[in-house]
Scaffold this active site. Structure first.
Site, short mmCIF file in Angstrom:
data_model
loop_
_atom_site.label_atom_id
_atom_site.label_comp_id
_atom_site.label_asym_id
_atom_site.label_seq_id
_atom_site.Cartn_x
_atom_site.Cartn_y
_atom_site.Cartn_z
CB CYS A 112 -0.84 -0.19 1.34
SG CYS A 112 -2.16 -0.99 1.09
CG HIS A 137 -6.79 1.83 -0.50
ND1 HIS A 137 -5.55 2.26 -0.94
CD2 HIS A 137 -6.48 0.69 0.23
CE1 HIS A 137 -4.65 1.76 -0.46
NE2 HIS A 137 -5.01 0.67 0.29
#
Lengths: 483, 399
Positions: free
Chosen positions: B88, B344
């Site tokens: 991430c 996201h």
């Protein structure tokens, strides 16, 4: 008889007990579902005959490391593999000497008693571990589906002061088809109960018991405890009456609360019998299946721990029949795309790391810190470069929960998926799955015990891997009526 | 002694696609959408870009591996292109590559672009992947919410915070982000949600309910970076510079060594300290005008406030409930909605955070515009708290 004795016994049941009333209720419309009385032990999704056998075998080692064991025999009619040495994996799981003799026996439920009988007769230099595990599949609606259960038993035999000695052995071969399971069919096909009971008494148990008693110079009344698996309820009572045997049959008790455990039944029952026997008591142990094997033993001491009693007294009852079907591979659910992960195992990776993962072997670095898995450079902040480790087996090291969650997103065949960090008393810290939580998420700081379990099942290729999981240290006590 | 990158590189232009379920868009189209905005914003021409970094964490979902997806989608002029992946933290990692290239003098203009096309997986949540043939023999296959949920139990245990009190603070984190997301035109989720709805949502991983978790999105974000001198030479007077850019990766200490208690993320603390030093920030609580942090889960944002030094240890629960990180609070957090509501798309998220800080520093944030912003911080957290990659950047104005 050589001076080979029973040195130790132990038994294991999975946590879960299915309430047979639930099957009777769910199948009431069909007239199937059995008597609805009692419970049966159900293996968790990550348990099989091998994992349960490992747990039972651990009980025979006590605080020892099994260094005396020279031979291992694994018995089961429900081995997860037809051609993969399960005794070999068990040897790795227990971290026994890789050079011990290993044998897998199968083909009939009586194979475990047959193996035990030979071990007692022939003996080896050192000790022999005979261990049986069973998790048999039967079609829903069949008597076997409700009457059978999952479990394991283990016996350690060898020379020296033991807890029981063998007085005699007997064997009868008779191709009585109480049921059979074919390699292609997979599920048992049963004969009529009344026929089975009468023939078992007349041609199997009756002659074998008579022969054994005669060889030992005993009468039926001399037997204090019977360990006699019943192909059909009432079989023992009928044969016992003919021989004037009044001994209680512990297998009836086990069958009522855990189910008929197949090859593991006599070894589980032997554990229970020796936990209850007084020194001098004679115990008759039988293994049934197209004939039978019979042993008459004399108790000379007590097992170190009452593992069979404990296994029967503790567990968690559930009454969801669909969950039962799912856990016993009798219901194929669509778990969605999250279950589609490719879990192919690399044979070369397993060859490199299998002994450490099966045996839960970590390493102690030069500063004394223990870690799992071993890595070229230790995790210790003071480590400067590659090091050699001293092997440390973690399976019996006290441990506590550092972190945990009940994950409902991740696929598992029996949600939720519990996992987190486990801290071992010797300093090792390992990311692990938790098992046997049954709805109660462990708390940070709770003590946990290690259990040998299926890590992953590759359903595309019918393979499975094994590792250790952390379980709550104590199981709940079962209510009397559910035992 | 290294001098760091403070004020050596400025952002010439940024772009960000609309995030969300972009059923009609493939990853190349998302990249073009973000890039065209950035290029127009930069005042530069495509042929002036001398090197590029592509951030994509999950190459098997639509994007593909290597440099080629970016080079091909943008028809870049045969320049060096590098694909980076750091879970991430991938988007910030791509930005770091471009910024370091310019700071080193290896090139004058560089591009960083992050993209992910997660909705092509066919299900919610992140794809399920193996952890490698060795780790698969023993390591649990936990979901992302499962790995982060463990922060909550450890945090409660360490500070004696009751589970329901912590749950309420976590709910406030999500409530705030939904309020903010409603003001972001490009956000995935633009609907305010009540505290009651958040608190009563289905459980995903104890104690994270549905609204404690960000979803996954399709999207791309992009930055074109250059030197202050070049930016000024093309007439840019209001410049946003990179004050600090730090990445810290676990070495196994948290998950294998018996010291970490699981209640915080050590890598965030290390990366933040280095970033503050690099940026010359001595009092982040006073200096930071906003933060865009990795709120993959509500508990992550809450703990991150302590890890960044914006709350005292054990006090973030109370600061959150007091509104300290709300849009009208002392240090607004996720004014664009954050991962929770803006979305996201993993490889794009770090650059999306920088995009919002960049807009705020230039006074272009419209309804979301905050007053008095001199420095903004972005924070990415790849992996899981016990095994992570943390990335912290500080952006600010340069005269």
């Amino acid at each position: 008889m050589p001076d080979t004795q029973i040195l130790a016994v132990a038994a294991y049941l999975p946590l879960l007990r299915f309430d047979r009333k639930a099957a009777r209720s769910a199948l009431g419309w069909s007239g199937l579902g059995g008597s609805g009385r009692g419970t049966r032990a159900v293996a968790g999704w990550d348990e099989d005959s091998l994992t349960m056998a490992v747990e039972a075998a651990r009980g025979t080692l006590g605080s020892g490391d099994g260094a005396d064991i020279a031979r291992v025999t694994f018995a089961s009619t429900s081995s997860p593999f037809i051609d993969r040495s399960q005794s070999g994996v068990l040897i790795e799981a227990l971290q026994l000497n890789p050079a011990v003799e290993a044998l897998d026996v199968s083909g009939t439920r009586r194979c475990a008693v047959a193996a035990l009988s030979r071990a007692l007769a022939n003996g080896v230099a050192g000790a022999e571990l005979v261990v049986a595990g069973e998790d048999r599949h039967a079609q829903p609606g069949s008597s076997a589906s409700m009457n059978w259960g999952a479990g394991a038993g283990a016996v350690l035999v060898g020379k020296g002061q033991g807890i029981a000695k063998v007085l005699t052995r007997a064997c009868v071969n008779f191709d009585l088809l109480d049921f059979y399971t074919s390699a292609k069919g997979g599920d048992p096909y049963a004969a009529e109960d009344r026929f089975v009971r009468d023939e078992a008494v007349a041609h199997v148990y009756g002659p074998a018991f008579r022969a054994a008693l005669k060889q030992a110079g005993l009468t039926g009344a001399d037997i204090a405890i019977a360990v006699v698996p019943e192909p059909v309820s009432g079989t023992y009572g009928q044969v016992a009456r003919g021989l004037k045997m009044t001994a209680p049959n512990v297998c009836e008790e086990i069958a009522a609360s855990a189910g008929e455990l197949g090859s593991a039944m006599p070894l589980f029952g032997l554990s229970l019998a020796l936990e209850r026997a007084n020194a001098g008591d004679r115990v008759l142990v039988a293994g049934f299946g197209n004939g039978c094997e019979v042993l008459i033993l004399e108790a000379t001491g007590k097992p170190a721990a009452a593992t069979a009693t404990e296994a029967l007294d503790r567990g968690a009852v559930f009454n969801n029949y669909l969950r039962f079907l799912s856990l016993t591979d009798s219901l194929s659910l669509d778990w969605g795309p999250r279950a589609e992960v490719n879990q192919k195992t690399s044979a070369s990776t397993l060859a490199r790391h299998g002994r450490d993962t099966h045996g839960f072997v970590g390493g102690r670095d030069a500063r004394g810190n223990v870690q799992f898995p071993k890595t070229p450079i230790p995790v210790s902040p003071l480590a400067e470069g590659p090091e050699q480790y001293e092997d440390v087996v973690l399976r019996d090291v006290p441990a506590k929960v550092t972190s945990v969650t009940a994950d409902r997103l991740n696929f598992t065949p029996d949600p939720p998926f519990y996992f987190g960090l486990v801290q071992f008393e010797n300093g090792a810290r390992v990311a692990m799955e938790y098992c046997d939580c049954e709805g109660a998420t462990p708390k940070v700081g709770d003590p946990v015990a290690m259990r040998f379990r299926v890590k992953a099942i590759d359903r595309q290729r019918n393979f499975r891997t094994y590792f250790w999981k952390a379980a709550p240290i104590e199981r709940p006590v079962l209510a009397k009526e559910t035992k | 002694m290294a001098s760091g990158i403070k004020d050596k590189v400025v952002i010439a232009g940024m772009g960000c696609s609309t995030f969300g379920e972009r059923w009609d868009m493939s990853s190349d189209m998302l990249m073009v959408e973000a890039f065209q905005e950035a290029l127009a914003d930069s005042g530069l021409e495509k042929k002036q870009i001398e090197a590029a970094w592509l951030g994509s964490a999950l190459d098997d979902v639509n994007v593909g591996n290597s440099a080629l997806p970016l080079a091909t989608a943008l028809r870049l002029p045969s320049i060096p292109v590098t694909r980076v992946e750091n879970m991430c933290a991938t988007g910030t990692e791509a930005l770091r590559g471009a910024v370091y290239a310019v700071a080193s003098g290896a090139c004058d203009v560089a591009l960083a672009l992050g993209v992910e096309k997660l909705k092509d997986t066919g299900f919610g949540g992140l794809p399920i992947r193996t952890k490698g043939s060795v780790n698969d023999l023993w390591m649990p296959y936990g979901s992302a919410p499962g790995t982060f949920a463990q922060l909550a139990g450890a945090y409660s245990a360490r500070y004696g915070i009751a589970a329901d009190e912590l749950k309420k603070a976590m709910a406030h984190v999500s409530w705030k982000s939904h309020q903010n997301g409603a003001l972001s035109e490009k956000a995935h989720l633009r609907k305010p949600v009540s505290m009651e709805t958040i608190l009563n949502a289905p459980m995903i991983a104890d104690p994270l309910g549905l609204f404690d978790c960000c979803g996954v999105s399709d999207g791309a974000a992009c930055a074109i970076v250059t030197t202050p001198e070049i930016a000024r030479s093309i007439g840019k007077n209001h410049l946003v510079s990179v004050k600090a850019l730090q990445v810290c990766a676990s070495n196994g200490w948290e998950s294998q060594y018996g010291e970490w208690d699981g209640s915080y993320v050590r890598n965030t603390r290390i990366a933040a300290r280095r970033a503050y030093d690099e940026a010359g920030i001595s009092d982040p609580r006073a200096d930071l005008g906003l933060t865009e942090v990795h709120d993959c889960f509500s508990i992550t944002e809450l703990v991150t406030m302590e890890d960044l030094g914006l709350s005292d240890d054990g006090r973030a629960v109370f600061d959150v409930l007091d509104g300290k990180f709300d849009r009208d609070g002392a240090i607004p957090c996720q004014v664009d909605g954050g991962l929770k509501c803006f979305g996201h798309p993993v490889g794009a998220s770090g650059l999306r955070m920088a995009y919002e800080v960049y807009q705020q520093l230039l006074g272009r944030a419209g309804e979301r515009q905050l007053s008095d912003v001199n420095f903004g911080l972005t924070h990415n957290l790849g992996g899981q708290p016990s095994n992570s990659v943390a990335a912290v950047s500080v952006l600010g104005r340069i005269e």
